[in-house]
Write an enzyme that holds these catalytic residues in place. Sequence first.
Site, mmCIF file in Angstrom:
data_model
loop_
_atom_site.group_PDB
_atom_site.id
_atom_site.type_symbol
_atom_site.label_atom_id
_atom_site.label_comp_id
_atom_site.label_asym_id
_atom_site.label_seq_id
_atom_site.Cartn_x
_atom_site.Cartn_y
_atom_site.Cartn_z
ATOM 1 N N ARG A 61 18.633 5.297 -6.335
ATOM 2 C CA ARG A 61 18.577 4.498 -7.554
ATOM 3 C C ARG A 61 19.165 3.109 -7.355
ATOM 4 O O ARG A 61 19.033 2.235 -8.227
ATOM 5 C CB ARG A 61 19.336 5.199 -8.684
ATOM 6 C CG ARG A 61 18.802 6.574 -9.029
ATOM 7 C CD ARG A 61 19.608 7.192 -10.139
ATOM 8 N NE ARG A 61 19.475 6.435 -11.364
ATOM 9 C CZ ARG A 61 18.492 6.594 -12.238
ATOM 10 N NH1 ARG A 61 17.576 7.506 -12.028
ATOM 11 N NH2 ARG A 61 18.432 5.863 -13.319
ATOM 12 N N GLY A 78 21.772 0.157 -16.855
ATOM 13 C CA GLY A 78 20.956 -0.426 -17.924
ATOM 14 C C GLY A 78 21.216 -1.919 -18.011
ATOM 15 O O GLY A 78 21.817 -2.503 -17.105
ATOM 16 N N GLU A 113 -5.742 -4.604 -0.385
ATOM 17 C CA GLU A 113 -4.586 -3.747 -0.660
ATOM 18 C C GLU A 113 -4.949 -2.260 -0.546
ATOM 19 O O GLU A 113 -4.192 -1.461 0.015
ATOM 20 C CB GLU A 113 -4.023 -4.086 -2.051
ATOM 21 C CG GLU A 113 -2.879 -3.221 -2.540
ATOM 22 C CD GLU A 113 -1.635 -3.238 -1.656
ATOM 23 O OE1 GLU A 113 -1.569 -4.038 -0.713
ATOM 24 O OE2 GLU A 113 -0.746 -2.398 -1.891
ATOM 25 N N HIS A 148 -22.757 -10.691 5.868
ATOM 26 C CA HIS A 148 -22.656 -11.594 7.020
ATOM 27 C C HIS A 148 -22.134 -10.883 8.262
ATOM 28 O O HIS A 148 -21.786 -11.542 9.243
ATOM 29 C CB HIS A 148 -21.763 -12.783 6.674
ATOM 30 C CG HIS A 148 -22.309 -13.624 5.565
ATOM 31 N ND1 HIS A 148 -23.382 -14.463 5.734
ATOM 32 C CD2 HIS A 148 -21.958 -13.706 4.258
ATOM 33 C CE1 HIS A 148 -23.657 -15.061 4.570
ATOM 34 N NE2 HIS A 148 -22.809 -14.606 3.662
#
Length: 609
Positions: free
Chosen positions: A27, A101, A482, A505
């Site tokens: 965390r 927080g 991505e 191409h």
Amino acid sequence: MCGIAGYIGKNRACPILIDGLRRLEYRGYDSAGFALAEDGGVVILKAVGRVEELEKQVGERDFLGTAGIAHTRWATHGKPSKENAHPHVDCRQEIFLVHNGIIENYKELKESLKKRGHRFSSETDSEVIAHLIEEYYGEDSLEEAVRKALLKATGTYGIAVLSQREPNKIVAARKGSPLILGVGKDEFIIASDVAAIIRYTDRVVYLNDGEMVVIGRDGYEVSNLERTRIDKRVDRIDWSVEKAEKQGFAYFMLKEIFEQPEAIKNAIRGRVLSADGNVKLGGLDDVRERLREINRLVIVACGTAYHAGLVGKYMLEEYAGIRADIEYGSEFRYRKPILDSKTAVLAVSQSGETADTLAAVKEAKNKGALALGIVNAVGSTIARETDAGIYNHAGPEIGVASTKAFTSQLSILALLTVFLGRQREMSCVTGKRILNELAEIERHIKTILKQAKEIEKIARKYSGFNNFLYLGRKYNYPIALEGALKIKEIAYVHAEGYPFGEMKHGSIALIDENFPSIAIVTKDSVYEKTISGVQEIKARGGKIIAIATSGDKEIKKLVDDVIYIPKTLEMLTPMISVVPLQLLAYYFGVQKGLDVDKPRNLAKSVTVE
Ligand code: M6R
């Protein structure tokens, strides 16, 4: 995101708290600390860096205390340092507090507390709560003082508080940040996540927003801030320790894919000025006027962040009317980039530590350009080296494959487009339109996540193929890149990302029944052209999985499989079209039995050239 742990019971608290912090380390891990009720006083220990640094400080010391609170930090306000590490204390060093927080009104609170004589020792928003509690901690009990303090705070919190005056209790409360109480035999553990609890007990009480718990040696009592007592059910956890760390998700990557709605919300929160069709980016305040004069933006980044930057280039040129270029960090300084004081170089980096991107920032500064950053890791090197910047607030990203950081970066780039656009020609109406659509993205992603099972089935169906072509046009071209990167790094499957129009191409020569394509064909300004490409593939016997806009029935007739995504503004489409591609890569990897969180040969943060 930070991790909180608290213990009160019959055993020594120190090892239990350290173990809890280790399990919560995902965390946040830029500093850690604890406060222990010990010998009639409270001992406080803090260390910069990971929990093991805190452990080193404990060393051979034999703490006997059986009550304490602890914290592992992911910096949001203030750099990682001992001063900013938790627990925070009041002026009298009597109240000890850990917080997870963001206290949104901390500046106002801090100013008024300072006027009342409070002395602050950190840059954090959290410290104001300790001083607010101090304000009310006269005749009142600790819980009463905490209650009154929290009524003054706006924002989000999960807190645990220990007091030297009442060392046989811990007061904890939550609003917007998780807190769970573990109920053992004559012992209690309060934590942000069951990961810190499960070794000691499988009986837990999940606190809800607005609830507070007073934990003593003999029991606990839950109430709300209005003092109404609440009877809580005790639940049993049937998760393994390993799973609990991932909140029930098999891998951090999957957890982070599912965290995207929240990450996007956090990127936008407090930054939108709805009535003005504009945004407020506090981190750019100091360079606001200089940005008006900038006539070129060079985005530098690597990997997934580069793909975000490519979308950003399209957004900025189309809507902000500013010339934007995109460069790989690893290439930038080895050629002779032309930069001047009217150029801003924008580094995009989740970790803020990527050596190639950092080198590009330094190069930019040497050449007199303004250096800006979009960075997730607070206090990281790129965040410190740039002249100004915007934090993602996406929380720690642990899976090596970047997922939630990417969509968070796109959110910030959209905000930046409005910010720079409104400094130039963008109308208030256009600004409002972009911001309104941006606010809906979170919901759109949730809709896609509900299709995870169907996407898993598609991954299974195509699991025998070892080559894929990912195709997209305009805003979806970076998403083709991505998508291909994700499947390469997670499932070790060869894939090429290509601009759809370029396919004819050259790469069309690869297409046959053994070389499937993933075509992003959303209903946008290039839809018709993209459909032509789809037909060219079909004419050569190629299989196609399409990412298409909900309601597009025609596409179903042309391709082999379709994953539908909701309709949004064209420039924001990448934020949602990427999600099925992340899930596809994830399921491909998992079905091959790979550890998708730690792909071979890769590291989360590439700090070498
Ligand atoms: O921390 P950064 O955003 O600067 O990292 C950049 C790349 O190393 C990173 O995006 C990498 O490509 C990821 N493994 C992609 O999933």
